[in-house]
Design a protein around this motif. Structure first.
Motif: not given
Length: 210
Positions: A59, A141-142
């Motif tokens: 993140d 990414n999440a």
């Protein structure tokens, strides 16, 4: 000649896909080979804390601790250790970027000039299934839970044709469990007609790229 009518080079398409699959495998191996000794060092420093389950995502340039009952102080310590020299976040970023290139933007049809023409669907569990990860760059990414993926690789039952030395490379395939995509399948209706059904979800590819 219009670029969309240019004959597609199927050999180039397959070579590109295979190269990208190999690259996402290599990027995961790079990451996990650095993560494991880091976790071992953290275990030695705070063994009690490291028994608490947690996950991590990439993140905004750092690894962020998620999915845990740790206190704020404990999470901060774990994050500091994971990000201490910047190596792990760089490797995680490289892995996630290659996941996008492999499962979204570079999985496609190319002509002899290297012009991209369109996406080639990835195989699903059945012959009549495919999945598209268009837009993956906005969610990768999440969605990629890095600790869980490492555990999946550790616990994965290797098929007979793979050696133990191939285990870590499987992260390049098992990551699909965490990716949100559009799964399409042809279903036979009661009247005998065939219907295309589409749903959003994740898909875990169990075998090698075919």
């Amino acid at each position: 000649m219009d670029s969309l009518s240019t004959p597609i080079d199927s050999t180039r398409t397959m070579e590109t896909a295979m190269a990208n699959i190999k690259a996402v495998q290599d990027r995961f191996v790079d990451f996990v080979n650095t993560l494991r000794p880091r976790l071992q060092s953290m275990q030695m420093l705070r063994p009690g804390l490291m028994e608490t389950p947690f996950d991590a995502i990439y993140d905004n340039g750092r690894l962020k601790v998620v999915d845990t009952d740790m206190t704020h102080e404990e999470k901060a310590w774990v994050e500091d250790q994971l990000n201490i020299d910047g190596v792990l976040p760089r490797l995680a970023d490289a892995f996630n970027r290659q996941v996008v290139r492999t499962y979204d933007e570079d999985t496609g049809a190319w002509d002899e000039n290297g012009i991209f023409h369109g996406h080639v669907p990835l195989n699903g569990d059945a012959v009549n299934e495919s999945i598209s990860y268009l837009g993956l760059d906005r969610t990768v990414n999440a969605s990629v839970k890095l600790i869980s993926l490492c555990n999946d690789v550790r616990d994965y039952k290797l098929p007979w044709y793979l050696n133990e030395s191939d285990r870590d490379a499987m992260g390049g395939h098992l990551v699909q469990k965490y990716l949100d995509g559009e799964l399409s399948r042809y279903v036979k209706r009661p009247d005998g007609t065939i219907e295309l059904q589409t749903e959003r979800g994740s898909f875990q590819h169990q075998g090698l790229w075919i």
